[in-house]
Scaffold this active site. Structure first.
Site, PDB file in Angstrom:
ATOM      1  N   THR A   1      -6.518   2.521   2.848  1.00 48.11           N
ATOM      2  CA  THR A   1      -6.377   1.061   2.796  1.00 48.11           C
ATOM      3  C   THR A   1      -6.513   0.542   4.226  1.00 48.11           C
ATOM      4  OG1 THR A   1      -3.979   1.120   3.088  1.00 48.11           O
ATOM      5  CG2 THR A   1      -4.794   1.140   0.821  1.00 48.11           C
TER       6      THR A   1
ATOM      7  N   ARG B   1       0.121  -8.857  -2.593  1.00 48.65           N
ATOM      8  CA  ARG B   1      -0.550  -8.276  -3.767  1.00 48.65           C
ATOM      9  C   ARG B   1       0.006  -8.889  -5.053  1.00 48.65           C
ATOM     10  NH1 ARG B   1      -0.093  -2.335  -1.275  1.00 48.65           N
ATOM     11  NH2 ARG B   1      -2.209  -2.069  -0.461  1.00 48.65           N
TER      12      ARG B   1
ATOM     13  N   ARG C   1      -1.254  11.818   8.617  1.00 52.24           N
ATOM     14  CA  ARG C   1      -1.589  11.534   7.220  1.00 52.24           C
ATOM     15  C   ARG C   1      -0.973  12.592   6.323  1.00 52.24           C
ATOM     16  NH1 ARG C   1      -7.797   9.532   6.113  1.00 52.24           N
ATOM     17  NH2 ARG C   1      -7.628   7.504   7.084  1.00 52.24           N
TER      18      ARG C   1
ATOM     19  N   HIS D   1       8.933  -0.373   0.771  1.00 53.23           N
ATOM     20  CA  HIS D   1       7.481  -0.545   0.679  1.00 53.23           C
ATOM     21  C   HIS D   1       6.961   0.707  -0.013  1.00 53.23           C
ATOM     22  CE1 HIS D   1       3.291  -1.127   1.575  1.00 53.23           C
ATOM     23  NE2 HIS D   1       3.249  -0.073   2.372  1.00 53.23           N
TER      24      HIS D   1
END
Length: 332
Positions: A248, A169, A99, A193
């Site tokens: 998410t 989306r 992360r 992306h």
């Protein structure tokens, strides 16, 4: 005589037949588990394998899923930190990765994930040499390139989840604006992306009616309806969700299952996924970006030639140059 022997009489010896639609998910974080449950609820595999380095978390997640096996069609759910559990997978979904730390540069995060992939990818290849590799970990376009390089697989068997979610989306927000179901709203987000994704305004339509013919300024400055804000909401959407809930998961999990379904059912559906785009739309470097691609049981079978306007193509090339700037600094 055991209870089982009293209850059941054998008629024939069962022959061992391997799984035909085995799917592996590498990484049991929020995205990995959302992908796993979405795949299970769509009945896409006859065996699901989970892999992670965190043994307790892995054991807990697989037990939790197994306890619900009565409600699923997939009765074989297995997990191990040893990659032998993934053997003979048809599709391997990679969601594992580091992360981003606060204040950490994108390049530093990429290199940390490259080091993780150097362990993951050879293990996948060792046990499932004929699988289709789907990369979901971010930054997805660069890591799909990394997975392609490390695996030695042909390009059609290495796919990035790319802008499949960005496009979903986009269609959701478009549907909200027009009071229509997202499936009736057609629009494509291509390229990276992330922040430099490209909305193809020239292709946005409902029932074949081009919205740009009705509103020539759509997506441009000076549009009184401010359609440009729709793309901004797509780009900001993930950041907004992360700010509110910390990560998410559900939408990307459903997006992954959507892609897996097209592969295992050989649907020949068109999805915006990350693939090698060198030589397309003026891109000169060896980069992976999302363009509309046909997915089937051998992976990515075809690429659709989009008719992009000059400014859209220019944005795509700029996106490619940004990614190449990061990629060329990586040590693989």
């Amino acid at each position: 005589m055991s209870t089982k022997e009293k209850l059941i009489s054998h008629v024939s010896k069962e022959e061992a037949v391997g799984s035909r639609n085995k799917v592996t998910v590498v990484g049991v974080g929020m995205v990995g588990m959302a992908s796993a449950i979405s795949i299970l609820l769509k009945d896409l595999c006859d065996e699901l394998a989970l892999v992670d380095v965190m043994e307790d978390k892995l054991k807990g997640e697989v037990m939790d899923l197994q306890h619900g096996s009565l409600f699923l069609k997939t009765h074989k759910i297995v997990a191990d930190k040893d990659y032998s559990v993934t053997a003979n997978s048809r599709v391997v979904v990679v969601t594992a990765g580091a992360r981003q730390q606060e204040g950490e540069s994108r390049l530093n995060l990429v290199q940390r994930n490259v080091n993780i992939f150097k362990f993951i990818i050879p293990n996948i290849v060792k046990y499932s040499p004929n699988c289709i590799l789907m990369v979901v970990s971010n930054p997805v376009d660069i890591l799909t390139y990394v997975a392609w390089k490390l695996s030695g697989f042909p390009r059609h068997r290495v796919i990035g989840s790319g802008t499949n979610l960005d496009s979903a989306r986009f269609r959701h927000i478009m549907g909200e604006k027009l009071h229509l179901h997202p499936s009736s709203c057609h629009g494509w987000i291509v390229g990276e992306h992330g922040d430099s994704s490209v909305p193809v305004w020239s292709g946005v339509n409902v029932a074949g009616v081009s919205l740009q013919t009705l509103n020539p300024k759509m997506g441009a400055e000076g549009d009184s309806e401010n359609w440009k804000a729709v793309h901004k909401m797509v780009v900001d959407g993930a950041y907004e969700v992360i700010k509110l809930k910390g990560y998410t998961s559900w939408a990307i999990g459903m997006s992954v299952a959507d892609l897996v379904e097209s592969i295992v059912k050989n649907l020949h559906k068109v999805h915006p996924v990350s693939t090698l785009v060198k030589g397309m739309h003026g891109v000169k470097d060896e980069v992976f970006l999302s363009v509309p691609c046909v997915l089937g049981n051998s992976g990515l079978t075809d690429v659709i030639h989009m008719t992009l306007k000059a400014d859209e193509e220019k944005q795509l090339v700029k996106s490619a140059e940004t990614l190449w700037g990061v990629q060329k600094e990586l040590t693989l």
